[in-house]
Design an enzyme around this catalytic site. Structure first.
Site, PDB file in Angstrom:
ATOM      1  N   ASP A 272      -0.007  15.402   3.851  1.00 47.10           N
ATOM      2  CA  ASP A 272      -0.572  14.073   3.287  1.00 47.10           C
ATOM      3  C   ASP A 272      -1.475  14.410   2.122  1.00 47.10           C
ATOM      4  O   ASP A 272      -2.501  15.022   2.273  1.00 47.10           O
ATOM      5  CB  ASP A 272      -0.904  13.281   4.232  1.00 47.10           C
ATOM      6  CG  ASP A 272      -0.990  11.884   3.586  1.00 47.10           C
ATOM      7  OD1 ASP A 272       0.271  10.906   3.315  1.00 47.10           O
ATOM      8  OD2 ASP A 272      -2.132  11.176   3.256  1.00 47.10           O
ATOM      9  N   ILE A 273      -1.220  13.899   1.048  1.00 43.90           N
ATOM     10  CA  ILE A 273      -2.168  14.018  -0.071  1.00 43.90           C
ATOM     11  C   ILE A 273      -3.427  13.052   0.068  1.00 43.90           C
ATOM     12  O   ILE A 273      -3.204  11.862   0.445  1.00 43.90           O
ATOM     13  CB  ILE A 273      -1.491  13.708  -1.540  1.00 43.90           C
ATOM     14  CG1 ILE A 273      -0.305  14.516  -2.007  1.00 43.90           C
ATOM     15  CG2 ILE A 273      -2.533  13.845  -2.560  1.00 43.90           C
ATOM     16  CD1 ILE A 273       0.268  14.401  -2.977  1.00 43.90           C
TER      17      ILE A 273
ATOM     18  N   GLU B 153       3.468  10.185  -0.392  1.00 41.33           N
ATOM     19  CA  GLU B 153       2.388  11.241  -0.817  1.00 41.33           C
ATOM     20  C   GLU B 153       2.709  12.178   0.561  1.00 41.33           C
ATOM     21  O   GLU B 153       1.817  13.200   0.492  1.00 41.33           O
ATOM     22  CB  GLU B 153       1.192  10.847  -1.101  1.00 41.33           C
ATOM     23  CG  GLU B 153       0.382  10.231   0.029  1.00 41.33           C
ATOM     24  CD  GLU B 153       0.584   8.652   0.316  1.00 41.33           C
ATOM     25  OE1 GLU B 153      -0.130   8.134   0.986  1.00 41.33           O
ATOM     26  OE2 GLU B 153       1.573   8.296  -0.368  1.00 41.33           O
TER      27      GLU B 153
END
Length: 529
Positions: free
Chosen positions: A410-411, A453
């Protein structure tokens, strides 16, 4: 109607011919069916009904003969000087010498009673000749009969010759129906005066009916109106009987059921005779009609085969070829196949149009497959394609007892990137992160965009420790990326799980749980168990 007419006109020639042949066939079969159903079959039904009426008549005749047999025995006894003298003198030895058990057994009787003119029972008994046990019938008292009893002779009867006097038939008793005959006691030469009544009878038990049924080979029952077998349905059928129409005949499955009345002496409503018989004539008629239809249908088939054979070389074979080609495309999904029929008629035009359509469809399908399989922004597998593949790989792992690793990425603070630098830059971030993930994985590995994301990676034959090393390498490379935008710095967090059950959702859930721990533990890190 105009629409249907236009559709028929627009049909190709071969279909028009086939349609016309089918219409002719259907018309012929329809007429043939109507003739069989409304002309031929009613004849078989009529014959069946007539035969069943004859069967019921045979049953009635058989019962009448049984009664006549009893009456003949009764007549032989009643017109006998010795019995006449007994009725006068009441000799006590007569009964013992002449009405023994052998008399009942030899004649097949259950009842033999001698009654005087005053109704007093002079002698006799009611006996089950098979078990040799006495039977009690309340309708036949053992001491004295009422003078109005329908079987008694009082000596006052007129209008008939003494030898012709008799009362015989069926009466109801507490033990069931009784075939009975009553004759006045006369001398051997049939002279009077009448000295009393000789009464003889046979109880019509179920076994007796069974014996009669077996003898005449007809399955029938005799049903009393006040018995439990006399159902409302049977009552409705018997109520419909008249003198002009004394039979109710009905087909039930492969059987015929016939209902008729039989008059008895002590009940003007009589009893019901119910015959159940195989519907032999109707079944034979059905077989005959079926064979006739088969033969005519076979003739039509031969005719149509000849016509179709003439059409096949010019019309049907190319159509079948085109049909099989379409069927192969449907079965294999191979849109690159072309039929290439070199003809200038309707079939050639249809084949060319189909090839053109398949070519366009092939192009659109490739585009749709690419869009459905690959996420356009990250260049990785879409979530649907990834999950479908992961399901298959999980089944393989279970079968071959191997393992794999799952990484959830996950960004970090991606919403802040969008809010600060805009969605265009956010899209660029997703693209570069997807590219790094793809570059750092092996050819046998698989990565997909899980949503927003979030990213997911599948590493076959890797445990959690090895998967962690790969995830850490990816994290560090992304952390080291440089960006043109001032102040933009991208990091990712990750969670690791490995194959531990055959439920893909549970495996991903475990990785997602560790991703959650990484996010809340400071971000920019990888967490495994």
């Amino acid at each position: 109607m105009n629409t249907i007419k236009k559709k028929i006109i627009d049909l190709p020639l071969n279909l028009k011919v086939i349609l016309m042949l089918l219409i002719v066939w259907a018309s012929y079969e329809g007429i043939n069916y109507m003739v069989h159903r409304h002309v031929i079959m009613p004849s078989f039904i009529f014959l069946e009904h007539e035969e069943r009426k004859k069967d019921v008549h045979r049953i009635i005749q058989t019962i009448d003969r049984e009664i006549l047999h009893i009456d003949q025995i009764c007549h032989d006894w009643s017109a006998w000087d010795t019995l006449y003298q007994f009725a006068q003198s009441k000799c006590p030895n007569f009964i013992e010498e002449n009405l023994g058990e052998s008399t009942f057994g030899d004649a097949g009787l259950n009842l033999a009673m001698i009654v005087g003119l005053d109704g007093r029972v002079l002698g006799g008994k009611i006996l089950d000749f098979k078990t040799r046990k006495d039977i009690v019938l309340k309708e036949f008292p053992n001491d004295r009969f009422p003078l109005n009893h329908l079987l008694l002779w009082t000596g006052m009867e007129t209008g008939r010759q003494l030898p012709d006097m008799r009362r015989s038939g069926i009466i109801k008793t507490s033990a069931g129906l009784l075939l009975v005959s009553s004759r006045p006691i006369l001398t051997t030469d049939n002279q009077g005066p009448i000295m009393g009544s000789m009464i003889m009878g046979k109880i019509l038990t179920q076994s007796a009916i069974g014996e009669i049924s077996g003898r005449i080979k007809l399955d029938f029952r005799i049903i009393l109106r006040d018995s439990k077998d006399f159902t409302p349905s049977l009552g409705a059928k018997t109520d419909s009987l008249t003198e002009a129409s004394p039979y109710h005949i009905e087909k039930k499955g492969d059987k015929m059921e016939v209902i008729a009345w039989y008059d008895i002496m002590d009940d003007n409503k009589g009893v019901v005779i119910k015959l159940t018989s195989p519907a032999k004539i109707i079944e034979r008629g059905l077989v005959t009609i079926k064979m006739a239809r088969y033969s005519t249908t076979a003739s039509l088939v031969v005719f149509f085969l000849v016509v179709l054979l003439l059409l096949s070389t010019t019309v049907l074979n190319p159509i079948i070829h085109l049909k099989n080609h379409i069927k192969r495309i449907i079965q294999t999904g191979d849109l690159s196949s072309r039929i290439h029929i070199d003809r200038r008629d309707e079939i050639g035009s249809l084949a060319h149009s189909f090839d053109t359509m398949i070519e366009h469809l092939d192009e659109k399908t490739e585009e749709l497959e690419r869009m459905a399989t690959i996420d356009s922004l990250s260049g990785l597998y879409s979530r649907i394609a990834f999950m479908k593949t992961l399901e298959c790989e999980t089944k393989k792992c279970k079968r071959y007892k191997s393992t794999y690793g799952i990484i959830m990425f996950d960004i970090d603070k991606f919403k802040l990137v969008n809010d600060t630098f805009g969605h265009v830059i956010g899209d660029q971030v997703i693209t570069r992160v997807g590219k790094v993930i793809k570059e750092e994985l092996r050819d046998s590995d698989m990565a997909g965009r899980y949503g927003g994301e979030e990213f997911i990676a599948y590493l076959p034959n890797q445990d959690e420790e090895k998967s962690y090393l790969v995830a850490e390498r990816i994290r560090k490379k992304i952390e080291s990326l440089t960006w043109k935008q001032k102040g933009l710095h991208v990091t990712i967090s990750g969670g690791i799980s490995a194959f531990f059950c055959d439920d893909v959702k549970e495996i991903i859930k475990a990785a997602d749980k560790r991703l959650y721990q990484a996010k809340h533990g400071g971000r920019n890190q990888i967490i495994m168990a």
